[in-house]
Each structure stands twice: as C-alpha cells, then as structure tokens.
Write an enzyme that holds these catalytic residues in place. Structure first.
Site, PDB file in Angstrom:
ATOM      1  CB  SER A  68      -0.960  -0.043   1.196  1.00  0.00           C
ATOM      2  OG  SER A  68      -1.965   0.923   1.080  1.00  0.00           O
ATOM      3  CG  ASP A  88      -6.804  -2.153  -3.780  1.00  0.00           C
ATOM      4  OD1 ASP A  88      -7.288  -1.053  -3.445  1.00  0.00           O
ATOM      5  OD2 ASP A  88      -5.640  -2.498  -3.496  1.00  0.00           O
ATOM      6  CG  HIS A 133      -5.948  -1.922   0.014  1.00  0.00           C
ATOM      7  ND1 HIS A 133      -5.083  -1.614  -1.009  1.00  0.00           N
ATOM      8  CD2 HIS A 133      -5.420  -1.350   1.127  1.00  0.00           C
ATOM      9  CE1 HIS A 133      -4.087  -0.894  -0.536  1.00  0.00           C
ATOM     10  NE2 HIS A 133      -4.261  -0.722   0.756  1.00  0.00           N
TER      11      HIS A 133
END
Length: 325
Positions: A167, A264, A294
C-alpha cells in the site's frame, strides 16, 4: 459517481475474504472511537495484534535505532535461519502514511523472511500528520544507508538488496529508490522490488470509481485524507516521489514484482505501473489476486491467498537472485 452505481464488491469476494472482514469488524468494534490521529494509530496497533499471532519462527530478531539528522528511526531485522550472510529485503509498511508500524506488519515480515531466506529489515518511519513528506523517504534512506554501511555487522550482503512494501509502503519503497537514484546517492545494490497493492499516483481510474467502501476505507474522501495528512501542500502531490508516474520510469529500475487485489480501488495504479515498466523491460512481473480486497496480506490466519502472495514475492526475489549469480 453515486455509491449505488458502484460494484457490489462484498458479494463477489471469496469466503475467506468475507471471514477476514467479519473478524476485522469485530476487532474494530472493540476499539475506542477515534477522535484524533493518535487514537486511530492506537486502534490500528491493537486490532493488528490478533492478525500477528503465530507466523514463522525466526532464528533471531534484533532492533536497531538509526540516527539521522532529524532524530532516530526504529528498525527491526528478522533472520530466518542461522547463516553467515543474508541477502536483505528492506520492507516499508503500509497504512496510508498515517497508521502502521513494524509491529502491525510483524507477521508479514516474518513470513517474507521464512519464504525467501532473506533477512527482512522493517523500517518504522515517522507517521503523518506529525511527520510530512519527504521526511519518511529521508528516514528510509538513512536506515538503508546505515545497514549497508554496516553490512558485515548485520550479516547482510551489500551486493544484492531488495526493497518491498504494501500500500503506502509500496509507494515509499519505489519512491525511496527513485529518490536515491535521482539525487546521485548509492542505489546500484538494489536488485529487485516487491510491491503489494501500492498507491502510485493516479488521479482517477476505473477501479477508484467502481470500488472503495466503508470496509476498506479507500473511498475517494479517504484517499484525499491520506494525501492531506502526508503532504505539506497541494503541489507535493505532483512530486515524482509521491506521484510515481511523474518520475522517469524508462530505465534503471530493478525488476519489480507488482501485486494487486481484484476489488481494490488502487488496482489500476498497479496495472499502470506494470504496463509502463514492462514496455521498457521484460524483467518485471505482475499478478492480480482474485476475489480479494486491499490489505489482504494481513489476514493469513484465515486467507490462504495471503501466504500465496507472499510466497510469490519471495520466489520472485530468488529468481532474480539466481539470474544475477
């Protein structure tokens, strides 16, 4: 776009992903209401304790405080086995630059060390909004330089080093490399990167339009919040070390394993990054993990695909290593 028109992600994810979401919702319900950034950070730390239970057993784990001009950076190195020398993977944790630590990502790093055979070094960079861009990148650079300078003491190779992250941590991993490269610092030792569902700078995309909800907290307003917390001003959003697509990606990028999650909002960031890199160099690899959302790497307790994704990254590192030997 109104929420009614978004894809019904929660009906299409896997049973294991649903189970992970349900467990995480119960953990979050036990946390105090987050009225400020500090409470949000504490809640995240507490919720991740459950997910970090278990994990691979290490031969040794050591912590090191690294001094830099702005203070000290906590780091942690995981040694998977007994050996004289290890190749090293520097890992930058995710959390929107606002939450997360080497504690919240402990199990991910343990598993990466076990699956790859690399020593994994987690960097506990300062969180926003207390720390603003580019401090996090400078701290990562300082930590890496410290370990490379003292490679013999830490039993790591200074010839084959990898960067990785998830991320916002994936953003920091590639941004740190680019910052080193463009500022004429040492970077040739970086031979590979593993980048999981990163945020790389798209302003809008199909995935950002169709996905994002109050489960993953990656709605447009959430993404804006993370950027607002991280950046000093609006112009920083166009920096090549924030918006990776504004950087020169035409050459000198080590082989990258770019992993994405099917449902995501950041999916298209990974797709775009891979396509740009692959047009110049076929050494890069891309894989999307179906029926996931995610942050699924955290949920290896109930999601087999989380371990699969980490094993894929570890295999990529060793494949690149073998080609370099």
């Amino acid at each position: 776009m109104i929420d009614k028109n978004k894809i019904d992600v929660l009906s299409q994810i896997s049973k294991q992903m649903r189970k992970a979401n349900a467990l995480q919702a119960k953990l979050a319900a036990k946390s105090p209401i987050a009225n400020d950034d500090l409470q949000m950070q504490k809640n995240y730390e507490n919720e991740r304790k459950f997910w970090n239970e278990g994990g691979a057993v290490m031969s040794d784990i050591c912590e090191e405080l690294v001094s830099w001009k702005g203070g000290k950076v906590r780091t942690r190195i995981y040694y998977p086995t007994n050996a004289d020398t290890f190749n090293a993977l520097f890992f930058m944790h995710g959390g929107g630059w606002v939450v997360g630590s080497i504690d919240t990502h402990d199990k991910i790093m343990r598993n990466l060390a076990a699956f790859s055979g690399f020593a994994v070094i987690g960097i506990d960079y300062s969180l926003s909004p207390k720390a603003k861009f580019p401090q996090q990148i400078l701290e990562c650079e300082a930590a890496i330089e410290h370990y490379i300078k003292n490679a013999k003491r830490f039993k790591i190779s200074d010839k084959f080093v990898a960067y990785g992250g998830d991320s916002a941590g994936a953003n920091l991993a590639i941004a740190t490399f680019l910052h080193q490269r463009d500022n004429k610092k040492a970077y040739k030792f970086v031979k590979a990167m593993i980048l999981y569902y990163g945020i790389y700078g798209l302003k809008d995309s199909v995935s950002r339009t169709l996905y994002g909800n109050d489960v993953d907290y990656l709605r447009q307003q959430d993404i804006k919040y993370y950027y607002d917390m991280y950046l000093q001003n609006k112009d920083d959003e166009n920096s090549p070390f924030v918006n990776i697509f504004n950087s020169d990606l035409s050459g000198e990028i080590p082989p990258c394993f770019i992993a994405s999650s099917e449902f995501d909002p950041l999916l298209d960031d990974s797709v775009a990054l891979y396509k740009i890199l692959a047009q110049n160099d076929k050494s890069h690899s891309y894989k999307m993990y179906k029926k996931t959302m995610h942050a699924f790497l955290h949920y290896s307790k109930v999601m087999s695909v989380a371990k699969t994704a980490l094993k894929d990254g570890a295999k990529f590192l060793n494949d690149v290593l073998n080609k370099n030997n």
